[in-house]
Design an enzyme around this catalytic site. Structure first.
Site, mmCIF file in Angstrom:
data_model
loop_
_atom_site.group_PDB
_atom_site.id
_atom_site.type_symbol
_atom_site.label_atom_id
_atom_site.label_comp_id
_atom_site.label_asym_id
_atom_site.label_seq_id
_atom_site.Cartn_x
_atom_site.Cartn_y
_atom_site.Cartn_z
ATOM 1 N N LYS A 104 47.242 2.272 10.872
ATOM 2 C CA LYS A 104 48.073 2.957 11.874
ATOM 3 C C LYS A 104 49.454 3.179 11.264
ATOM 4 C CE LYS A 104 47.925 4.440 16.164
ATOM 5 N NZ LYS A 104 46.775 5.005 16.883
ATOM 6 N N ASP A 128 48.534 10.876 17.025
ATOM 7 C CA ASP A 128 48.556 9.920 18.149
ATOM 8 C C ASP A 128 49.684 10.422 19.061
ATOM 9 O OD1 ASP A 128 47.363 7.089 18.913
ATOM 10 O OD2 ASP A 128 49.495 6.926 19.331
ATOM 11 N N GLY A 159 48.831 10.212 32.432
ATOM 12 C CA GLY A 159 49.238 10.961 31.247
ATOM 13 C C GLY A 159 49.004 12.449 31.461
ATOM 14 N N PHE A 160 49.547 13.261 30.578
ATOM 15 C CA PHE A 160 49.211 14.699 30.590
ATOM 16 C C PHE A 160 49.274 15.229 29.168
ATOM 17 C CE2 PHE A 160 53.402 17.092 30.500
ATOM 18 C CZ PHE A 160 54.215 15.978 30.349
ATOM 19 N N ALA A 194 44.580 13.056 27.959
ATOM 20 C CA ALA A 194 44.437 13.353 29.392
ATOM 21 C C ALA A 194 43.852 14.756 29.581
ATOM 22 C CB ALA A 194 45.784 13.242 30.087
HETATM 23 P P1 NDP Z 1 50.442 12.625 23.730
HETATM 24 O O1 NDP Z 1 51.737 12.483 23.022
HETATM 25 O O2 NDP Z 1 49.699 13.894 23.646
HETATM 26 O O3 NDP Z 1 50.655 12.256 25.263
HETATM 27 C C1 NDP Z 1 51.138 11.003 25.700
HETATM 28 C C2 NDP Z 1 52.028 11.327 26.825
HETATM 29 O O4 NDP Z 1 52.063 10.239 27.732
HETATM 30 C C3 NDP Z 1 53.473 11.555 26.357
HETATM 31 O O5 NDP Z 1 53.905 12.750 26.930
HETATM 32 C C4 NDP Z 1 54.246 10.396 26.930
HETATM 33 O O6 NDP Z 1 55.552 10.759 27.351
HETATM 34 C C5 NDP Z 1 53.420 10.095 28.131
HETATM 35 N N1 NDP Z 1 53.700 8.781 28.584
HETATM 36 C C6 NDP Z 1 54.247 7.798 27.886
HETATM 37 N N2 NDP Z 1 54.416 6.742 28.675
HETATM 38 C C7 NDP Z 1 53.940 7.091 29.876
HETATM 39 C C8 NDP Z 1 53.841 6.433 31.101
HETATM 40 N N3 NDP Z 1 54.287 5.193 31.248
HETATM 41 N N4 NDP Z 1 53.279 7.071 32.137
HETATM 42 C C9 NDP Z 1 52.835 8.303 32.004
HETATM 43 N N5 NDP Z 1 52.949 9.004 30.862
HETATM 44 C C10 NDP Z 1 53.485 8.392 29.811
HETATM 45 O O7 NDP Z 1 49.525 11.403 23.252
HETATM 46 P P2 NDP Z 1 47.968 11.260 23.288
HETATM 47 O O8 NDP Z 1 47.398 11.906 24.489
HETATM 48 O O9 NDP Z 1 47.449 11.613 21.950
HETATM 49 O O10 NDP Z 1 47.814 9.684 23.436
HETATM 50 C C11 NDP Z 1 47.715 9.001 24.686
HETATM 51 C C12 NDP Z 1 47.088 7.636 24.476
HETATM 52 O O11 NDP Z 1 45.785 7.784 23.902
HETATM 53 C C13 NDP Z 1 47.830 6.696 23.528
HETATM 54 O O12 NDP Z 1 47.639 5.371 23.951
HETATM 55 C C14 NDP Z 1 47.125 6.923 22.193
HETATM 56 O O13 NDP Z 1 47.289 5.826 21.325
HETATM 57 C C15 NDP Z 1 45.694 7.043 22.690
HETATM 58 N N6 NDP Z 1 44.740 7.697 21.784
HETATM 59 C C16 NDP Z 1 44.985 8.929 21.259
HETATM 60 C C17 NDP Z 1 44.037 9.533 20.443
HETATM 61 C C18 NDP Z 1 44.207 10.907 19.903
HETATM 62 O O14 NDP Z 1 43.269 11.404 19.267
HETATM 63 N N7 NDP Z 1 45.327 11.565 20.125
HETATM 64 C C19 NDP Z 1 42.797 8.844 20.089
HETATM 65 C C20 NDP Z 1 42.613 7.597 20.743
HETATM 66 C C21 NDP Z 1 43.562 7.044 21.546
HETATM 67 P P3 NDP Z 1 56.907 10.124 26.676
HETATM 68 O O15 NDP Z 1 56.896 10.598 25.282
HETATM 69 O O16 NDP Z 1 58.009 10.716 27.447
HETATM 70 O O17 NDP Z 1 56.878 8.642 26.793
HETATM 71 O O1 2IT Z 2 44.040 5.699 18.357
HETATM 72 C C1 2IT Z 2 43.291 6.496 17.743
HETATM 73 O O2 2IT Z 2 42.091 6.263 17.578
HETATM 74 C C2 2IT Z 2 43.865 7.741 17.229
HETATM 75 N N1 2IT Z 2 45.043 7.979 17.439
HETATM 76 C C3 2IT Z 2 43.028 8.686 16.411
HETATM 77 C C4 2IT Z 2 42.958 8.224 14.993
HETATM 78 C C5 2IT Z 2 42.262 9.159 14.027
HETATM 79 O O3 2IT Z 2 42.269 8.804 12.838
HETATM 80 O O4 2IT Z 2 41.736 10.204 14.420
#
Ligand code: NDP
Ligand code: 2IT
Length: 405
Positions: free
Chosen positions: A84, A124, A195-196, A200
């Protein structure tokens, strides 16, 4: 060989690098952020895991994410180790040019320790297709190589179809498998999503396709309750909100007047059948869990990494609510990254249907592994135990085979 000593040695990452990332903003002012990469374990494949750009990022957070990633990647059935990285850089409100300069500076240090067979970072929180593009460009320039060193790439230069949607789609495929154990599916179910962002968005889309109604999304400013359901053009609007770099969901309630905005609150107070936390860590505490349980939630599946606190998980399990952890539920993102690596190695592109079919199959297989190791005598599936045991066994056996390193 002393198995316990060998395995406990693996509680520390192989390498944990901190570096400075200087960059210049549009007004000419110099800023310095910290960059990190943690290479945790490569027993079953190259280090693999996302990069997070968020002001809250520090070594401690990245270490827990990297540790979880080892077992998540093992569950995918693909040959990927765990890692990570990221930075405390805040992309919020930055111009495109500032994001580019930051990403280029970040890669000026990171490139030395990554490679398609060594360590393959991805996105991420705060890192999507745009950031991966800027970092890839700099890596390519420094190494003079066009290789699959990052995943989440653009579709015209080595990316995989379905990767942007994969984490959310995979989470819903997994939740669907959970529902199937009770002879249920998403049709007619009310679903609360937090989330959005990237995760999400995919989850909302797939729940809607499977006949469920998503009634919430959230941002750090509060949550939206939309009793009519978030589908069609509303999903596109959600994406527009996201790309504005503002990180607020409130404007949704101006655009769709039936929707209500709840300032500073979390979506877990809304009555729902299924809850999908998809924002960030520790966003669902014990009180939230008890409210969801009182309101009759039957299934909680973590799209984010560790969104539920340990006390919340305990409450779900005590009340026999189906609960599955992020390392199983959200593994579809990194699994599709693994599929992107396969396509890069073969120098070809699979069609949407092929990638989606493989993703679906992998999520079913993860569910089977969790059920195999987590089913209790009373029939309740402890998905936390199942995912931990299944993920750990493969890595531990590989480490024992390979000796003290
Ligand atoms: P994004 O950056 O696309 O979206 C995350 C959003 O959630 C940000 O806009 C953030 O806003 C917001 N957020 C942060 N804190 C809060 C809160 N307390 N309540 C509501 N919204 C909040 O990230 P991802 O969608 O990629 O990631 C979301 C989660 O999924 C994380 O935990 C990530 O580790 C996990 N994940 C992502 C993967 C991927 O492929 N992208 C794979 C597996 C897991 P702000 O910046 O203002 O805090
Ligand atoms: O938390 C996760 O699994 C990710 N952010 C995706 C990692 C990846 O290598 O695609």
């Amino acid at each position: 060989m002393n198995r316990q000593a060998l395995l406990s040695a693996s509680l520390s990452p192989t390498v944990s690098l901190t570096f400075k990332v200087p960059w210049v903003d549009d007004s000419g002012k110099v800023h310095v952020n910290l960059g990190y990469r943690i290479q945790f374990n490569n027993a079953i494949g190259p280090y693999k895991g996302g990069l997070r750009f968020h002001p809250s990022v520090n070594l401690s957070i990245l270490k827990f994410l990297g540790f979880e990633q080892i077992f998540k990647n093992s569950l995918t059935t693909l040959p990927m180790g765990g890692g990570k990285g990221g930075s405390d850089f805040d992309p919020k409100g930055k111009s495109n040019a500032e994001i580019m300069r930051f990403c280029q500076s970040f890669m000026l240090e990171l490139w030395k320790m990554i490679g398609p067979e060594t360590d393959v970072p991805a996105g991420d929180i705060g890192v999507g297709g745009r950031e991966i593009g800027f970092m890839y460009g700099m890596y390519k320039k420094l190494t003079r190589e066009h290789t699959g060193v990052l995943t989440g790439k653009g579709i015209n230069w080595g990316g995989s179809l379905i990767r942007p949607e994969a984490t959310g789609f995979g989470a819903v495929y997994f939740a669907h498998e959970m529902l199937k154990t009770k002879n249920q599916d998403f049709k007619g179910k009310t679903v609360a999503v937090s989330g959005f962002g990237n995760v999400a968005w995919g989850a909302v889309q797939k729940v809607t396709e499977l006949g469920g109604k998503v009634v919430t999304i959230s941002g750090p400013d509060g949550y939206i309750y939309d009793p009519d359901g978030i589908s069609g053009e509303k999903i596109h609007y959600m994406l527009e909100l996201r790309s504005s770099n503002q990180d607020i969901v409130k404007p949704y309630s101006y655009e769709f007047p039936n929707a209500q905005f709840h300032q500073g609150k979390r979506p877990w107070e809304v009555k729902c059948d299924v809850a999908l936390p998809c924002a960030t860590q520790n966003e669902l505490g014990k009180e939230d869990a008890l409210t969801l349980i009182k309101n009759g939630v039957m299934c909680v599946a973590e799209g984010a990494n560790m969104p539920s606190t340990p006390e919340a998980i305990e409450a779900f399990q005590e009340h026999k609510v189906m609960f599955a952890p992020g390392k199983a539920v959200n593994a579809g993102g990194v699994a599709t990254s693994g599929l992107e690596m396969s396509q890069n190695s073969m120098k070809l592109n699979w069609a949407t249907e092929e990638v989606d079919m493989r993703l679906h199959q992998i999520m079913k297989s993860i569910h089977e592994q969790c059920a195999k190791y987590g089913t209790q005598p009373d029939g309740y599936i402890n998905y936390v135990k199942g995912a931990n045991v299944a993920g750990f066994l493969k890595v531990a056996n590989a480490m024992l085979d390979q000796g003290v390193l």
